[in-house]
Design an enzyme around this catalytic site. Structure first.
Site, PDB file in Angstrom:
ATOM      1  N   SER A   9       0.843  -1.198   0.000  1.00 46.97           N
ATOM      2  CA  SER A   9       0.000   0.000   0.000  1.00 46.97           C
ATOM      3  C   SER A   9       0.872   1.241   0.000  1.00 46.97           C
ATOM      4  CB  SER A   9      -0.908   0.024   1.224  1.00 46.97           C
ATOM      5  OG  SER A   9      -1.568   1.278   1.329  1.00 46.97           O
TER       6      SER A   9
ATOM      7  N   TYR B 175      -2.753  -0.439   9.960  1.00 45.74           N
ATOM      8  CA  TYR B 175      -2.692  -0.868   8.562  1.00 45.74           C
ATOM      9  C   TYR B 175      -1.332  -0.529   7.946  1.00 45.74           C
ATOM     10  CZ  TYR B 175      -4.019  -1.277   3.636  1.00 45.74           C
ATOM     11  OH  TYR B 175      -4.074  -1.628   2.301  1.00 45.74           O
TER      12      TYR B 175
END
Length: 247
Positions: A142, A156
């Site tokens: 990501s 995350y």
């Protein structure tokens, strides 16, 4: 001119929707037979498989919860057995739990690490038992691993940053076996979870250099290159397909 994946066998975890579906279909379009895992939506995964079969390629759908390491290993073994070989593993399945640090409990921590970190490790461990020279492992990370611009992303971001170390170390370890390992970090991408017309889309787009979201196919194109023979000399690398979000 395509990337020439004829005769290859691939597994895409979380391949039933979004980026995973785009990757699975692109690999099939390049000639690979593809297995994909899903957790909940069997109908959607079967739709992806049907599109793969319409391209003249074999498709295998495997239900597997990436939070269960045994299920992950079994899915890799089933993919290899059903297709007859395993040349490509794309660790795409992930979970996306956000919130203030004070509100994220151990349950959220354990789920995030299990799915986003342990599952790619376990899947890679299982896959290399089937891979010959020329094998490819792609981890899907990501953009927030390199640039966290919103609050609530600590858990995350941490989990996706762990993939940098996994990718580098596996690239070093598996290099002598001619198996490459690379990390693709998508930026804002138009999916169900983060639509390009969502309430925060304008602000998010403004953080990129290009000023707009990616399409899932943009991420799939980078993966197709990395798993092809053209990408044979890249390993341990991080490729940011993020429209300049991280610059």
């Amino acid at each position: 001119m395509g990337f020439g994946l004829e005769g290859k066998g691939a597994l895409v975890t979380g391949g039933g929707r979004g980026i995973g579906a785009a990757v699975a279909e692109r690999l099939a379009a390049e000639g690979a037979d593809v297995a994909l895992t899903y957790r909940d939506d069997a109908a959607r995964a079967e739709e992806v498989a049907a599109r793969i079969r319409s391209l003249g390629r074999r498709a295998v759908v495997v239900r597997a919860d990436s939070a269960d390491p045994g299920a992950v290993t079994a899915a890799v073994d089933e993919a290899a057995a059903s297709i007859g070989r395993l040349d490509i593993l794309v660790n795409n399945a992930g979970t996306f739990l956000l919130g203030p640090i004070e509100q994220l409990g151990l349950a959220e921590f354990e789920e995030t690490v299990a799915v986003n970190v342990r599952a790619p490790f376990v899947a890679s461990q299982a896959a290399v038992r089937h891979m010959a020279a020329g094998g490819r492992i792609i981890n899907i990370g990501s953009n927030v691993a390199e640039r966290a611009v919103f609050p609530g992303f600590a858990l995350y971001s941490m989990s996706k940053t762990a993939l940098i170390g996994l990718t580098k170390a596996l690239g070093r370890e598996l290099g002598p076996r001619a198996i490459t390992v690379n990390l693709v970090n998508p930026g804002p991408t138009d999916t169900d979870l983060n639509p390009a017309n969502g309430p925060d889309a304008a602000a998010i787009s403004g953080l990129t250099a290009l000023g707009h979201y990616a399409r899932p196919g943009d991420i799939a194109g980078a993966v197709a290159f990395l798993v092809s023979d053209d990408g044979r000399y890249l390993t341990g690398a991080t490729v940011n397909v993020d429209g300049g979000f991280s610059i």
